[in-house]
Design an enzyme around this catalytic site. Structure first.
Site, PDB file in Angstrom:
ATOM      1  CE1 TYR A 177      41.350   4.152 -18.775  1.00  0.00           C
ATOM      2  CE2 TYR A 177      42.171   5.695 -17.137  1.00  0.00           C
ATOM      3  CZ  TYR A 177      42.347   4.990 -18.314  1.00  0.00           C
ATOM      4  OH  TYR A 177      43.506   5.123 -19.029  1.00  0.00           O
ATOM      5  CG  ASP A 187      35.913   9.811 -13.917  1.00  0.00           C
ATOM      6  OD1 ASP A 187      35.443  10.569 -14.788  1.00  0.00           O
ATOM      7  OD2 ASP A 187      36.926   9.114 -14.106  1.00  0.00           O
ATOM      8  NE  ARG A 194      57.863  23.333 -12.434  1.00  0.00           N
ATOM      9  CZ  ARG A 194      58.271  23.913 -11.297  1.00  0.00           C
ATOM     10  NH1 ARG A 194      57.475  23.953 -10.246  1.00  0.00           N
ATOM     11  NH2 ARG A 194      59.480  24.452 -11.222  1.00  0.00           N
ATOM     12  CE  LYS A 223      39.096   9.029 -22.587  1.00  0.00           C
ATOM     13  NZ  LYS A 223      40.215   9.414 -21.697  1.00  0.00           N
TER      14      LYS A 223
END
Length: 382
Positions: A103, A176, A50, A201
């Site tokens: 979005y 973004d 992690r 994407k």
């Protein structure tokens, strides 16, 4: 990789051949824990999966290089990246100035998750710099958040001008860059403080991996988000990181084809009598065309169209044969989406609601003749 062109950095940044074997493709490191040379004697800084993973480190190096940033962080999803950034930078009572065409998940995160925690939200047409001036004069937001091109109406914001205004007011600028990708647009070079990506994407590019990323102009700004990446644990797994790295290596050539096909689709739709409006910054008729041409090297593969009524839009979305009806975007295959009931259903009834007659296309890299034939038969059947 600062002395190399984009396409070269995309292939080589963080991708040195394996020191032990000479493997040109670095191995995927699946280990969750790492042997220590005595207590606290970490090899390469690695302790627990992690906290750090060599495959994730390679991706983060690659991401920083292609966006021209000082530091990058990789997350399990785009929203995990946004959540870590917002919680790192905001306190209850702080405000975010958000574009009115973003979005739906970003709005949902701010309004329904962070809003009850005390984060304030104002929405404005952020592509309208006069509206931004008025919003900044009314109160200083901690963050000014913009998508350009925006999702799904492809609004264009002048990043350099917006950043200058926001910085003068004392705000942090977050862009973004998912729709354009760093192959077409580099917000940090234009003044952005942080770049956000859904790497699901265009960066991944093959519809087979979910991920997100933050890229910072100043490494110091990354410190608290990096702590939350570790403390809250929304990290990308090693195979997800490797798949994203593999996708990025072909980003430059894929974006060329996406943009070529996107322009051809937009031109075709703009000349079709059944289409009421086409949203694509590559069209000279687009209100943001000149700004897009000044800050983007091409116009991308997302094209939205309005068909005049909701029923026609729904029929269109359900009638294509080659364009697959599905959520998401940016893969090599072409997709069709009905935002009002799919990706943007969470913003129905808000300032961000998408017109019900709008369909969004993610134009893939297939042969353009086949794509246009599919659109032609779909429109003919309406």
């Amino acid at each position: 990789m600062t002395d190399h062109k984009f396409a070269t950095a995309a292939v080589h940044a963080g991708q040195e051949p394996d020191g032990a074997t000479g493997a040109v493709i670095p191995p995927v490191h699946f280990s969750t824990t790492y042997a220590q040379d005595g207590i606290g004697g970490l090899r390469g800084g690695y302790e627990y999966g992690r906290a750090g993973n060599p495959t994730r480190t390679a991706l983060e190096t690659q991401l920083a290089a292609i966006e021209g940033g000082a530091r990058a962080l990789s997350f399990a999803s785009g929203l995990a990246a946004e959540d870590a950034l917002l919680r790192a930078l905001l306190q209850p009572g702080d405000e975010v100035l958000l574009g009115n065409d973003v979005y739906g998940g970003t709005y949902r995160l701010l309004a329904r998750v962070l809003g009850p925690w005390g984060v304030k939200l104002r929405v404005v047409d952020i592509s309208d710099l006069a509206a931004v001036d008025a919003a900044l004069a009314a109160g200083t937001p901690k963050i000014v958040w913009v998508e350009t091109p925006s999702n799904p109406l492809l609004r264009i914001t002048d990043i350099r001008a917006l950043a200058a205004k926001a910085h003068a007011a004392g705000s942090i600028v977050v862009v973004d860059n998912t729709f354009a990708s760093p192959a077409l647009q580099q917000p940090i070079a234009l003044g952005a403080d942080v770049v956000v990506h859904s790497t699901t994407k265009y960066l991944g590019g093959h519809s087979d991996v979910v991920g997100g990323a933050l890229v910072f102009a100043d490494a110091a700004l990354a410190e608290q988000p990096q702590f939350l990446q570790f403390a809250a644990g929304g990290v990308s797994g090693p195979l997800d990181a490797w798949l994203t790295t593999r996708g990025i290596k072909t980003l430059a050539v894929r974006m060329e084809r996406h943009s070529q096909n996107g322009q051809a689709v937009a031109d075709f739709l703009a000349g079709h009598g059944r289409v009421a409006r086409v949203y694509y910054p590559g069209l000279a008729s687009h209100p943001g065309h000149e700004i897009a041409a000044s800050q983007m090297s091409a116009f991308g593969g997302i094209v939205s169209l309005a068909l005049g009524d909701a029923a026609a839009a729904r029929r269109f979305a359900e009638s294509t044969r080659l364009f697959t009806l599905a959520e998401s975007l940016g893969g090599v295959e072409s997709l069709v989406n009905y935002p009002d009931a799919m990706t943007h259903a969470s913003v129905r009834g808000t300032e961000l609601a998408v017109p019900e007659d709008v369909v969004r296309l993610s134009v893939g890299i297939e042969h353009i003749d086949d794509l246009l034939a599919d659109l032609d038969q779909t429109l003919a059947g309406l």
